[in-house]
Design an enzyme around this catalytic site. Structure first.
Site, mmCIF file in Angstrom:
data_model
loop_
_atom_site.group_PDB
_atom_site.id
_atom_site.type_symbol
_atom_site.label_atom_id
_atom_site.label_comp_id
_atom_site.label_asym_id
_atom_site.label_seq_id
_atom_site.Cartn_x
_atom_site.Cartn_y
_atom_site.Cartn_z
ATOM 1 N N ASP A 149 41.905 51.755 41.883
ATOM 2 C CA ASP A 149 40.835 50.877 42.342
ATOM 3 C C ASP A 149 41.058 49.468 41.788
ATOM 4 O O ASP A 149 41.963 49.248 40.982
ATOM 5 C CB ASP A 149 39.505 51.459 41.835
ATOM 6 C CG ASP A 149 38.292 50.721 42.364
ATOM 7 O OD1 ASP A 149 38.410 50.057 43.409
ATOM 8 O OD2 ASP A 149 37.231 50.804 41.720
ATOM 9 N N GLU A 209 43.015 44.583 44.044
ATOM 10 C CA GLU A 209 43.247 43.469 44.995
ATOM 11 C C GLU A 209 44.126 42.375 44.385
ATOM 12 O O GLU A 209 44.833 41.736 45.165
ATOM 13 C CB GLU A 209 41.894 42.885 45.443
ATOM 14 C CG GLU A 209 41.109 43.830 46.325
ATOM 15 C CD GLU A 209 40.568 45.061 45.595
ATOM 16 O OE1 GLU A 209 40.235 44.922 44.405
ATOM 17 O OE2 GLU A 209 40.490 46.136 46.207
ATOM 18 N N ASP A 258 33.392 49.264 48.878
ATOM 19 C CA ASP A 258 31.971 49.360 48.524
ATOM 20 C C ASP A 258 31.061 49.041 49.703
ATOM 21 O O ASP A 258 30.485 47.951 49.811
ATOM 22 C CB ASP A 258 31.666 48.435 47.346
ATOM 23 C CG ASP A 258 32.455 48.855 46.116
ATOM 24 O OD1 ASP A 258 32.942 50.008 46.080
ATOM 25 O OD2 ASP A 258 32.611 48.022 45.204
HETATM 26 C C1 GLC Z 1 34.477 49.796 42.440
HETATM 27 C C2 GLC Z 1 34.918 50.865 43.426
HETATM 28 C C3 GLC Z 1 33.956 52.015 43.395
HETATM 29 C C4 GLC Z 1 33.841 52.547 41.977
HETATM 30 C C5 GLC Z 1 33.444 51.452 41.012
HETATM 31 C C6 GLC Z 1 33.478 51.907 39.558
HETATM 32 O O1 GLC Z 1 33.296 49.215 42.842
HETATM 33 O O2 GLC Z 1 35.065 50.350 44.711
HETATM 34 O O3 GLC Z 1 34.367 53.018 44.283
HETATM 35 O O4 GLC Z 1 32.923 53.588 41.913
HETATM 36 O O5 GLC Z 1 34.332 50.348 41.150
HETATM 37 O O6 GLC Z 1 34.719 52.340 39.173
#
Ligand code: GLC
Length: 816
Positions: A427, A430, A503
């Site tokens: 995650d 980007e 998100d």
């Molecule tokens: C980001 C991700 C989400 C995750 C969060 C905490 O917002 O997109 O899926 O739960 O981080 O790790």
């Protein structure tokens, strides 16, 4: 051997004759002072090389390379020297040599393959692509052009093509907008976009690839440039489509059709397909930010089994870590992770955990120390480390564009793999940095030895992170297939990972956005994709959650996920009535698993998208190019998710042919709209006539039960249709050695009775001996059934449905 540059005789074009184009072409970087754009002049010479030609106007050069009979690559070198021929999206092994010719006429050069003619006009360097019968599929509106970039001394590069009045555009990755991109302007700069809105752009992924369709024919353009790129689809000027970049090379691939499906297949042929995921990865997954401590994880798992709701994976979001330090455990919450994971595994649950790129600056943390000692972290232009705040506080970030760093990163997973973790979720890649969004432009990257700043590496940072993860896991798991999921991506990421749409929000509008994004991702090479079912932020009510779950069954990746500050979001969290429907639909996913797995195989082996927008099924019907709510999941199932609260019925268009409503087997004529009732426990799901749909008994997780036989639902047809069913071990790479079975079925009803034939390929044999065949949509009960010439009996199951049993190696069944 290279020939010398050959001078050719053409009338030189005056600069002023090109000026006309200048004000038609927009200046995208609106806050920059106006800088004069330079256009290619007339073609003055050319040079042949083994894969194509280099044409020159005396100073700039254009390379036209024949990649396959259907794919041509064009590159521009404004001052005559091409940049390094390197791409993260297109591995050199995907580029082949084919035969081609060059034809010269008074006005143009024509590079000809067996399928495509690329014409380069001598007078003005305009490039066009035609098919072999002379139909112009795609043509320049003006010659390729560029402007000096005062920021860093490179170029902004531009290409402007003609857009015909009927032309529509698809593709482009994860854009949260209408499927047809005509009239839109988009940009690619991977961005952390919490709670994004309809039309918000850019989002998390960069897929600089689009498909154009006009007069019923499709083609594709893949602008392989990792800098910030822009596309304008007849938005600024109704007769032009432009793409441009803030740096790097103007390099694009023209991909011939004429079908959208051909274009997508060919795009996959250069950027790769998804490896076959382990079977469990296409089951139902339960996620939350975050399930902790251990007692909560165990409780959620227990509830799934107690309530008999199938589930294959539970996710641990960032809170499982020690102070958000990647590759560590919070021992207070998870005192014995190995034991917990193995207990979950014996109950049929795989554990998937989050790994982010930000590494906490902490001299007592081994990952940070190793990264520091080996100089693995990114640095700024002045050589200081790139630092930014993310979940753990102050962080440094590995430079994943360096193969050594990727190798190291891949090895870091060893401990978690030994603990039994089955899948990894990358995650914030980007990359996301709190406060400032992402890295500053001056951050340096190794970029496989073609060093560059963050401007060049930004859009591939996440892809290279998940590549490192995948490659490392492949070694650690040995012959087992890894499961990875990433938020950021660039073209080609499908070779390493599945993706999700980030998100999103718990609204009906977002459910609709999700259906658009997944269809778009599928035609953009990222077929293994899903949304956060239910919406990440905000609170869905039972109805929204359940309708989203229904769409989830027909999402390639099926996972419920929600933000930390939301209420419980398990399939039972909205009360018994909703739980019942959610169970029914999750069970449907498990029944369809052998079909879904076969669709994944099709995508892996043949590069076919998993979700296919209606436009792709009937691209010759102009009004279908605008429809967004019907799409196919593989070749046989057409769905139209319910996207509104309280909706009792929905108008659904069915493509030509004959279709059966899944829930009661009613037959529907295709090539027309139908009003379909949409009670809460059903959704419009239709099966194409003549299909063979394999079905598993409901299992609580993949592989829970040994198959005694395989059920095949054979749908009646008065025509002739083929289907195939793929099977293998489910989680090894043995399929690469042909240890799989691909069973081709042909269902032929054209003579007034049904003939089912089977042809089996591959070396895998399943343990069961028989198929149980159920006939759907038969006008009357059969009077006789034979397998390979021997009569067999019709039987009735416990629900009073007729079926018959045949040997799994049967060749021919006749039903009269
Ligand atoms: C980001 C991700 C989400 C995750 C969060 C905490 O917002 O997109 O899926 O739960 O981080 O790790």
């Amino acid at each position: 051997m290279e020939e010398e540059l050959k001078p050719i005789a053409v009338e030189p074009t005056t600069e002023s004759s090109l000026e006309g184009d200048v004000h038609h072409v927009n200046n995208p970087v609106l806050d920059l002072p106006h800088i004069e754009k330079k256009y290619l002049g007339s073609v003055k010479s050319y040079l042949k090389h083994d894969k194509g030609y280099i044409f020159s106007d005396g100073s700039a050069k254009v390379e036209v390379t024949v990649v396959t009979d259907e794919i041509i690559r064009v590159r521009l070198a404004p001052k005559g020297s091409f940049l390094e021929d390197f791409s993260y999206a297109v591995p050199p092994s995907n580029l082949h040599s084919v035969l081609f010719d060059l034809e010269e006429s008074e006005d143009f050069f024509a590079v000809k393959t067996n399928t495509v003619i690329c014409k380069i006009k001598k007078q003005d360097f305009y490039i066009s692509f035609e098919d072999r019968i002379g139909k112009v599929v795609n043509a320049d509106y003006s010659s390729m052009h560029w402007e000096e970039n005062p920021d860093f001394g490179g170029y902004y590069v531009y290409c402007t093509k003609k857009a015909s009045s009927d032309e529509v555009f698809f593709g482009g990755g994860d854009k949260a907008t209408n499927l047809n991109l005509r009239g839109k302007r988009i940009q690619n700069w991977n961005s952390d976009t919490y709670s994004y809105a309809f039309n918000q752009d850019p989002l998390y992924k960069t897929i600089p690839f689009y498909i154009g369709v006009h007069e019923g024919d499709a083609y594709g353009i893949f602008f392989d440039n990792t800098f910030k790129t822009y596309f304008d689809f007849a938005a600024e000027n109704h007769d032009q489509t432009s793409f441009w970049s803030e740096g790097g090379e103007l390099q694009y691939y023209y991909i011939h059709g004429p079908h959208m499906m051909d274009v997508v297949k060919r795009y996959h042929s250069i950027t790769g397909t998804h490896y076959l995921p382990p079977m469990w990865a296409i089951g139902y997954h339960q996620c939350r930010w975050s399930y902790y401590p251990e007692t909560m994880v165990r409780d959620v798992a227990k509830q799934f089994r107690q309530r008999s709701i199938p589930c294959d994976a539970i996710y641990l979001d960032i809170d499982y870590m020690d102070g958000y330090r990647c590759f560590t455990w919070n021992k207070q919450y998870f005192p014995n992770p190995k034991k917990m994971i193995s207990d979950l595994a014996s109950d049929g649950f795989k554990t998937v955990v989050m790994i982010d790129p930000g590494i906490k600056v902490d001299d007592n943390y081994w990952v940070f120390k190793e990264g520091q000692e080996n100089k693995y972290f990114c640095r700024r232009g002045d050589d200081y480390f790139m630092e930014g705040f993310v979940w753990p506080g102050r962080c440094q970030f590995p430079d994943f564009t360096n193969p050594k760093v990727r190798e190291w990163w891949g090895s870091l997973y060893k401990g978690l793999v030994e603990d039994g973790v089955a899948g990894f979720w990358n995650d914030m890649n980007e990359p996301a940095v709190f406060g400032r969004g992402t890295f500053p432009d001056d951050v340096r990257h190794y970029y496989e030895g073609h060093r560059g700043s963050h401007r060049k590496a930004h859009n591939i940072y996440g892809m290279q992170m998940v590549r490192a993860t995948y490659d490392g896991l492949k070694k650690l798991y040995q012959n087992r297939r890894p499961f990875t999921i990433t938020r950021a991506a660039y073209s080609g990421t499908q070779r390493y990972s599945s993706v999700w749409t980030g998100d999103n929000v718990a609204t009906w509008e977002h459910l609709k956005i999700g259906t658009l994004q997944l269809q778009r991702l599928s035609v953009s090479g990222l077929s293994f994709c899903g949304t956060d079912i239910g919406g990440f932020t905000g609170e869905p009510d039972g109805e929204l959650f359940t309708r989203w779950m229904q769409f989830g069954v027909f999402s390639p990746f099926m996972r419920v996920h929600s933000a930390g500050d939301t209420r419980d979001r398990e399939p039972w969290s909205f009360g018994e009535d909703w739980e019942l429907i959610n169970r029914k639909f999750i069970e449907l996913r498990y029944k369809l698993l052998p079909y879904i797995y076969s669709v994944f195989w099709e995508q892996h082996k043949y590069g076919l998208p998993i979700l296919r927008p209606l436009a792709m099924l009937e691209q010759h019907i102009p009004k279908n190019l605008q429809r967004e709510e019907e799409f196919a999941f593989g070749d046989k199932i057409l769905v139209s998710p319910v996207l509104n609260p309280g909706q009792q019925e929905k108008i659904v268009y069915l493509p030509a042919g004959y279709w059966y409503y899944y829930f009661d087997n009613t037959g529907y004529e295709g090539a027309q709209e139908h009003v379909v009732h949409t009670p809460l426990d059903e959704m419009p799901v239709f099966i194409k006539h003549g299909s063979v749909i394999p079905e598993y008994p409901v299992m609580q997780y993949t592989g829970e039960k040994k198959l005694e036989h395989l059920k095949l639902n054979v749908y009646h047809t008065s025509g002739k249709e083929d289907s195939y069913v793929y099977a293998d071990h489910g989680d090894t790479f043995a399929y690469e050695q042909n240890i799989y079975s691909e069973k081709h079925f042909i269902v032929d009803g054209s003579q007034g009775f049904l003939v089912i034939t089977q042809h089996i390929e591959g070396l895998h044999s399943e343990r069961f001996d028989n198929y149980h065949i159920y006939l759907v949509g038969m006008p009357t009960l059969p009077t006789s059934v034979s397998q390979d010439g021997v009569d067999i009996e019709l039987q009735k199951d416990k629900q009073d449905n007729f079926f018959f049993v045949v040997e799994k190696e049967f060749r021919k069944i006749v039903v009269q």
